[in-house]
Design a protein around this motif. Sequence first.
Motif, PDB file in Angstrom:
ATOM      1  N   LEU A 167      -3.429  -2.856  -4.457  1.00  0.00           N
ATOM      2  CA  LEU A 167      -2.558  -2.763  -5.623  1.00  0.00           C
ATOM      3  C   LEU A 167      -1.379  -3.721  -5.462  1.00  0.00           C
ATOM      4  N   ASP A 168      -1.288  -4.689  -6.380  1.00  0.00           N
ATOM      5  CA  ASP A 168      -0.202  -5.678  -6.337  1.00  0.00           C
ATOM      6  C   ASP A 168       1.063  -5.044  -6.907  1.00  0.00           C
ATOM      7  N   LEU A 169       2.084  -4.901  -6.064  1.00  0.00           N
ATOM      8  CA  LEU A 169       3.342  -4.275  -6.473  1.00  0.00           C
ATOM      9  C   LEU A 169       4.477  -5.297  -6.623  1.00  0.00           C
ATOM     10  N   SER A 170       4.100  -6.551  -6.925  1.00  0.00           N
ATOM     11  CA  SER A 170       5.119  -7.597  -7.039  1.00  0.00           C
ATOM     12  C   SER A 170       6.213  -7.229  -8.035  1.00  0.00           C
ATOM     13  N   HIS A 171       5.834  -6.593  -9.152  1.00  0.00           N
ATOM     14  CA  HIS A 171       6.806  -6.257 -10.190  1.00  0.00           C
ATOM     15  C   HIS A 171       7.245  -4.793 -10.126  1.00  0.00           C
ATOM     16  N   SER A 172       6.864  -4.089  -9.099  1.00  0.00           N
ATOM     17  CA  SER A 172       7.176  -2.663  -8.988  1.00  0.00           C
ATOM     18  C   SER A 172       8.647  -2.450  -8.634  1.00  0.00           C
ATOM     19  N   VAL A 173       9.237  -1.368  -9.170  1.00  0.00           N
ATOM     20  CA  VAL A 173      10.621  -1.019  -8.825  1.00  0.00           C
ATOM     21  C   VAL A 173      10.657  -0.108  -7.602  1.00  0.00           C
TER      22      VAL A 173
ATOM     23  N   GLY B 187       0.806  -1.226   0.000  1.00  0.00           N
ATOM     24  CA  GLY B 187       0.000   0.000   0.000  1.00  0.00           C
ATOM     25  C   GLY B 187       0.828   1.260   0.000  1.00  0.00           C
ATOM     26  N   SER B 188       2.134   1.135  -0.253  1.00  0.00           N
ATOM     27  CA  SER B 188       2.995   2.309  -0.258  1.00  0.00           C
ATOM     28  C   SER B 188       4.222   2.038  -1.111  1.00  0.00           C
ATOM     29  N   ILE B 189       4.949   3.130  -1.428  1.00  0.00           N
ATOM     30  CA  ILE B 189       6.174   3.008  -2.220  1.00  0.00           C
ATOM     31  C   ILE B 189       7.290   3.764  -1.508  1.00  0.00           C
ATOM     32  N   GLN B 190       8.516   3.593  -2.030  1.00  0.00           N
ATOM     33  CA  GLN B 190       9.646   4.358  -1.526  1.00  0.00           C
ATOM     34  C   GLN B 190       9.562   5.789  -2.083  1.00  0.00           C
TER      35      GLN B 190
ATOM     36  N   LEU C  28      -0.248   5.007  -1.199  1.00  0.00           N
ATOM     37  CA  LEU C  28      -0.915   5.045  -2.493  1.00  0.00           C
ATOM     38  C   LEU C  28      -2.365   5.476  -2.296  1.00  0.00           C
ATOM     39  N   LEU C  29      -2.790   6.463  -3.111  1.00  0.00           N
ATOM     40  CA  LEU C  29      -4.187   6.890  -3.103  1.00  0.00           C
ATOM     41  C   LEU C  29      -4.931   6.079  -4.150  1.00  0.00           C
TER      42      LEU C  29
END
Length: 725
Positions: free
Chosen positions: A239-245, A24-27, A229-230
């Motif tokens: 939101l699936d961030l498995s492939h997120s950088v 639910g969040s990113i760097q 993440l909004l």
Amino acid sequence: MNPLHPAEPVTLDNCEREPIHIPGSIQPHGALLAFDRLGRLVSVSANAQALLGLSLTLGRAPRAAELGVDADVYRVIQQGVANLSLGESMPDSRELVLNGRSFDLVVHADGGLCLCEFEQRDDNADRLSAFAQRAYRSMEKLKRQHSIDKLLEVAVSEVQAMTGFDRVMAYRFRHDDSGEVVAEACRHDLEPYLGRRYPASDIPAQARRLYVLNTLRLIADVGYQSVPLLVEAGHTAPLDLSHSVLRSVSPIHVEYLTNMGVGASMSVSIVVAGRLWGMLACHHMAPLRVPYAIRMASDVIAQLIAASVQSLCARDREAAMARAALLRTDITGQIAQGHEAADVLTREALALCASLDCDAIFVGIDGRVRSHGAVDERWAARLIDWLQAREQPLVHVDRCDELPAATGGDRYCGVLALRFDAPRHGWLVALRREQIETIRWGGKPEKEVAHGPMGPRLTPRGSFAEWRETVRDTAVPWSDVVLESARLLHDAVSRVNVDRVLEMDRLRSQLWAVLGHDLRDPLHMLSMASVVLDRQSSSDRVASVIRNSTNRMQRLLRDLQDITRIQNGLALSIEYEDTDVAALLGQLLDDQRSAYPDVAVDATLPAAMVARVDPMRYLQMTANLLSNARHHGKGRIALQLLARDGHAELSIRNPADPIAAELVEGLFDPFKRRSLNNAGNPGSMGLGLYIVHQVATAHGGTIRYEPGDGEVAFVLRLPLQPPVA
């Protein structure tokens, strides 16, 4: 980590349930936009407006101008949206400037959404201009390595030089999923971690899955504050961030890195045949951003390593399987020629030890054990009983506590057992010694329970100082190659042994027929002799006929009795007496000359030679050797008896062609195929030399074949005094 049920114990399983792919969040060093199949913005990171200078509305499909990108970049985003109909797609990337900042834009489609990640980059023209040449040289170096160890040594040095990390380590995962640092390049003032091992629990199962799905992960600043993440109101799925950088990582992992004093981290997975084989782990003592292009080059290096590892392992596997196949063919060929399976496996014990990569090996059958290496026969017998109780044709273990207790001597904790003859309890057993291993852990592996805002959880260790542990009661696990070789050997030996047993049954039936034929002649002679006695003819001639016929029947019946005892696993009866074997041989030769006047025997005997033997057995062996010489020789037989090195050595020679080399090993086996339909001895079943060998062995002696120039010889050696039991 999610809150735990109050009554649920805190274990590693709890950690493995942490949903790290949907944080639910990113760097914060980038921003994220997510579009659905209609191109509508369904999720955006909370920092998008400040970082990108964009004002976007959730639920709408923005135009190129609203995104602030040129036509080329907009086409990349639109293509990513279009690729949603295809499922997953390869990432596409572009360099661009937004809001006065440089970004790497990474676009990829997965899980029904198109993710657009804008990752900030530090423009360093000198660094980037040298990158391409260094990446090319790095890959050329890697291609020239011919061992896994050297490959990883080169890889860590090249990745460190290319990325600028203070420390780059190559992990190789073991059979228990613990990881060992097998290569390292680090700043000279840092404590080296080379040779240290890290427990499997450091990488929970769901993290391993992510490492296979997304092979590269960067944490540019371990001390970051995550950006939420909004999400559009109607979009309820996380939101699936498995492939997120830019995916935000587990707070537990952040704590782990903080405890190590790490400021930035990058991991590059080495995936071989769909499994996490190893990893390049990069640490920096301060925050560090690595441009996307350089990270992708590092990922390509990891893929090159994976391909090389797979190739090297396949080469080693192919060579090992080829050697095993040659040995298997040799063993089954010998059994197919009529050799006893247990005898063949015992003869090939040294080669089997090398093929099965073991320290010792033994063959058990009919309650007897024959070993190569230091093996306690009493323990081996208990082990066979244990194997029989498991009712499995192939058994492998690598822990002492699963095996019968050892009584002393070498301690074996690894067992690989193949049952090749079920009715006779025939087992081939490979053994590995206990491996007493001192493990250099990177900190004490056990984790502690701590209570925080989300309830109790296991915490990563706070110290990574080397912690040593001695592990006992285990052996090196049997590799997949060894187990496959063992399965193929078991199948082949079992199959050919069944064929041999069926052939033996057929030959035994034939033996009864031959014995019936051979007994008929002396019985007929006795019948004729009785008629002559009724007519009161020459008593001397009749007595000789009766004596010879009776002796012949006795020899046939005794051979039959001996072969039955031997085949049933019983010992031959030996009745020792102090015997003048020279005089005994003289009497036998007189009888032989009477029975076979056309066969010349030149005997060289001492005046006397006393040996402690079974006289009837000694006559039995000599008679069989003389019979063999009569039927297979071409002229005069030479017999010589002499004393040599405390043994009575009897040699019997006769002119004959040398025996073919491929037949020599099986000379002393029973029921030899080449003995059937022998023109020189049509009733032969090939038992004579077999019985000689068994009787000689029971005396503690030997029988051997010696080829000569135009002649063959058999030499029987028995100790003048029997060995002490």
